[in-house]
Scaffold this motif. Sequence first.
Motif, PDB file in Angstrom:
ATOM      1  N   THR A   1      14.458   6.766   7.041  1.00  0.00           N
ATOM      2  CA  THR A   1      13.159   7.093   6.440  1.00  0.00           C
ATOM      3  C   THR A   1      13.328   7.494   4.983  1.00  0.00           C
ATOM      4  N   ILE A   2      14.335   8.297   4.718  1.00  0.00           N
ATOM      5  CA  ILE A   2      14.589   8.742   3.344  1.00  0.00           C
ATOM      6  C   ILE A   2      14.904   7.544   2.455  1.00  0.00           C
ATOM      7  N   ARG A   3      15.643   6.579   2.986  1.00  0.00           N
ATOM      8  CA  ARG A   3      15.966   5.376   2.216  1.00  0.00           C
ATOM      9  C   ARG A   3      14.698   4.581   1.891  1.00  0.00           C
ATOM     10  N   GLN A   4      13.773   4.499   2.842  1.00  0.00           N
ATOM     11  CA  GLN A   4      12.527   3.778   2.587  1.00  0.00           C
ATOM     12  C   GLN A   4      11.700   4.472   1.505  1.00  0.00           C
ATOM     13  N   ILE A   5      11.716   5.801   1.521  1.00  0.00           N
ATOM     14  CA  ILE A   5      11.034   6.556   0.468  1.00  0.00           C
ATOM     15  C   ILE A   5      11.658   6.230  -0.884  1.00  0.00           C
ATOM     16  N   GLY A   6      12.969   6.130  -0.906  1.00  0.00           N
ATOM     17  CA  GLY A   6      13.669   5.752  -2.133  1.00  0.00           C
ATOM     18  C   GLY A   6      13.234   4.383  -2.626  1.00  0.00           C
ATOM     19  N   TRP A   7      13.065   3.450  -1.688  1.00  0.00           N
ATOM     20  CA  TRP A   7      12.662   2.097  -2.078  1.00  0.00           C
ATOM     21  C   TRP A   7      11.239   2.096  -2.650  1.00  0.00           C
ATOM     22  N   VAL A   8      10.348   2.880  -2.050  1.00  0.00           N
ATOM     23  CA  VAL A   8       8.977   2.968  -2.575  1.00  0.00           C
ATOM     24  C   VAL A   8       9.002   3.500  -4.007  1.00  0.00           C
ATOM     25  N   HIS A   9       9.798   4.551  -4.226  1.00  0.00           N
ATOM     26  CA  HIS A   9       9.930   5.079  -5.590  1.00  0.00           C
ATOM     27  C   HIS A   9      10.473   4.005  -6.533  1.00  0.00           C
ATOM     28  N   PHE A  10      11.440   3.230  -6.044  1.00  0.00           N
ATOM     29  CA  PHE A  10      12.067   2.206  -6.876  1.00  0.00           C
ATOM     30  C   PHE A  10      11.054   1.140  -7.292  1.00  0.00           C
ATOM     31  N   VAL A  11      10.299   0.617  -6.320  1.00  0.00           N
ATOM     32  CA  VAL A  11       9.364  -0.461  -6.645  1.00  0.00           C
ATOM     33  C   VAL A  11       8.177   0.056  -7.466  1.00  0.00           C
ATOM     34  N   CYS A  12       7.939   1.364  -7.390  1.00  0.00           N
ATOM     35  CA  CYS A  12       6.836   1.955  -8.168  1.00  0.00           C
ATOM     36  C   CYS A  12       7.289   2.431  -9.550  1.00  0.00           C
ATOM     37  N   GLY A  13       8.565   2.234  -9.873  1.00  0.00           N
ATOM     38  CA  GLY A  13       9.049   2.570 -11.208  1.00  0.00           C
ATOM     39  C   GLY A  13       9.582   3.968 -11.374  1.00  0.00           C
ATOM     40  N   ASN A  14       9.739   4.696 -10.273  1.00  0.00           N
ATOM     41  CA  ASN A  14      10.236   6.074 -10.347  1.00  0.00           C
ATOM     42  C   ASN A  14      11.734   6.100 -10.029  1.00  0.00           C
ATOM     43  N   LEU A  15      12.539   5.679 -11.008  1.00  0.00           N
ATOM     44  CA  LEU A  15      13.972   5.512 -10.762  1.00  0.00           C
ATOM     45  C   LEU A  15      14.658   6.836 -10.446  1.00  0.00           C
TER      46      LEU A  15
ATOM     47  N   LEU B   1      14.332  -7.862 -11.736  1.00  0.00           N
ATOM     48  CA  LEU B   1      13.753  -8.527 -12.899  1.00  0.00           C
ATOM     49  C   LEU B   1      12.530  -7.791 -13.440  1.00  0.00           C
ATOM     50  N   GLN B   2      11.967  -6.906 -12.639  1.00  0.00           N
ATOM     51  CA  GLN B   2      10.837  -6.119 -13.135  1.00  0.00           C
ATOM     52  C   GLN B   2      11.282  -5.056 -14.133  1.00  0.00           C
ATOM     53  N   TYR B   3      12.580  -4.753 -14.094  1.00  0.00           N
ATOM     54  CA  TYR B   3      13.109  -3.708 -14.967  1.00  0.00           C
ATOM     55  C   TYR B   3      13.929  -4.253 -16.128  1.00  0.00           C
ATOM     56  N   ILE B   4      14.699  -5.281 -15.847  1.00  0.00           N
ATOM     57  CA  ILE B   4      15.668  -5.750 -16.844  1.00  0.00           C
ATOM     58  C   ILE B   4      15.677  -7.276 -16.903  1.00  0.00           C
ATOM     59  N   GLN B   5      16.199  -7.800 -17.994  1.00  0.00           N
ATOM     60  CA  GLN B   5      16.439  -9.232 -18.092  1.00  0.00           C
ATOM     61  C   GLN B   5      17.800  -9.519 -17.450  1.00  0.00           C
ATOM     62  N   LEU B   6      17.784 -10.327 -16.430  1.00  0.00           N
ATOM     63  CA  LEU B   6      19.016 -10.611 -15.703  1.00  0.00           C
ATOM     64  C   LEU B   6      19.001 -12.086 -15.291  1.00  0.00           C
ATOM     65  N   PRO B   7      19.482 -12.954 -16.172  1.00  0.00           N
ATOM     66  CA  PRO B   7      19.499 -14.396 -15.865  1.00  0.00           C
ATOM     67  C   PRO B   7      20.256 -14.679 -14.563  1.00  0.00           C
ATOM     68  N   THR B   8      19.871 -15.722 -13.895  1.00  0.00           N
ATOM     69  CA  THR B   8      20.488 -16.080 -12.621  1.00  0.00           C
ATOM     70  C   THR B   8      22.007 -16.214 -12.746  1.00  0.00           C
ATOM     71  N   LYS B   9      22.464 -16.813 -13.845  1.00  0.00           N
ATOM     72  CA  LYS B   9      23.902 -17.003 -14.053  1.00  0.00           C
ATOM     73  C   LYS B   9      24.619 -15.656 -14.108  1.00  0.00           C
TER      74      LYS B   9
ATOM     75  N   SER C   1       0.877  -1.173   0.000  1.00  0.00           N
ATOM     76  CA  SER C   1       0.000   0.000   0.000  1.00  0.00           C
ATOM     77  C   SER C   1       0.919   1.228   0.000  1.00  0.00           C
ATOM     78  N   TYR C   2       1.503   1.493  -1.171  1.00  0.00           N
ATOM     79  CA  TYR C   2       2.616   2.439  -1.259  1.00  0.00           C
ATOM     80  C   TYR C   2       2.197   3.888  -1.018  1.00  0.00           C
ATOM     81  N   LYS C   3       1.020   4.258  -1.448  1.00  0.00           N
ATOM     82  CA  LYS C   3       0.567   5.637  -1.262  1.00  0.00           C
ATOM     83  C   LYS C   3       0.437   5.957   0.231  1.00  0.00           C
ATOM     84  N   LYS C   4      -0.144   5.022   0.985  1.00  0.00           N
ATOM     85  CA  LYS C   4      -0.268   5.225   2.433  1.00  0.00           C
ATOM     86  C   LYS C   4       1.112   5.221   3.095  1.00  0.00           C
ATOM     87  N   ALA C   5       1.989   4.351   2.617  1.00  0.00           N
ATOM     88  CA  ALA C   5       3.349   4.304   3.171  1.00  0.00           C
ATOM     89  C   ALA C   5       4.023   5.655   3.017  1.00  0.00           C
TER      90      ALA C   5
END
Length: 297
Positions: A196-210, A277-285, A175-179
């Motif tokens: 706190t600032i780092r967590q905000i960064g992570w929310v932006h990251f998972v929401c596609g706002n690089l 993997l949501q952003y790029i193709q990155l094989p496990t190897k 629930s990123y908006k509430k977070a």
Amino acid sequence: MSTVQFKQELSQLLPYEELLPSHFELLHTIGVCYYHRYDYRKAITYFKKAEKNDHDKKLDFKKLGYAYQQIKQHKKAIDCFRKVEPEYPEDSWLIRRMAMAYQGARQYKTSITYFIKLDQLKPNDTYVLDSIGWNYQQLNDYTSALKYHLNVYKVDNKDPWNLDNIGYCYMSIKSYKKAMTFYAQSLAVDSSNAWTIRQIGWVHFVCGNLKNALNAYRKSYKVDRKASPQSLMNTGHVYYCSGQKKQAREYYRRSYEAFENKERFFADMDNDYPMLLQYIQLPTKEFNALKEKITTM
């Protein structure tokens, strides 16, 4: 009695130890004096000496348990507290200490049980409510955790620790908006909280706002020059997902060096792998080769 008075009493009692090495009252009183002087290790030493000569079970296990707790020997603290629990079933001090000891021992379900018992004796204690919520977080039960953190919020909406916990719980249930709302409230109270600032960064990251994610991580470095290893790692993620692999490897290297526990670095990298993997193709190897290269740069 003041700590000075306990020091004076110790100076009078200690010479008798050689004459009366098995005298329970003497050894126990010396232990109590050290306890009140906050010298918990010496207090434990004398309580244990006294216990060997305690035929009537008069040892103060509350004090011994608390002393163990102060040196983070939580399981030994629990053993002591449980010895006297039947005698004091509604002693709020003892219940609180047992809840904290179980929490320290990472027995979170049992800790919750004692904190709930304490809440029934002393309702609406924000420390207790927050502790219940925190224990639920450790069990990854973020919905239950939110219930208690939001109850704290009703009483005190300016506590950055609780605001961060609420934000983290909302973030964990996606629930990123509430977070973001609660993280923003936390920063309004303490604008220099790099976590706190780092967590905000992570929310932006998972929401596609690089771009916003990178700005947040940079801001975290400005407020805290000793940026956390996770902030450095997350910066590497942003660069890697943006195709800037050289910069990414540099931040991964810095992150690896900053982690005291190197196994934790690899565990965090593995936990974050699905997000990449949501952003790029990155094989496990290729991902494993990346981690291997970081350690040899």
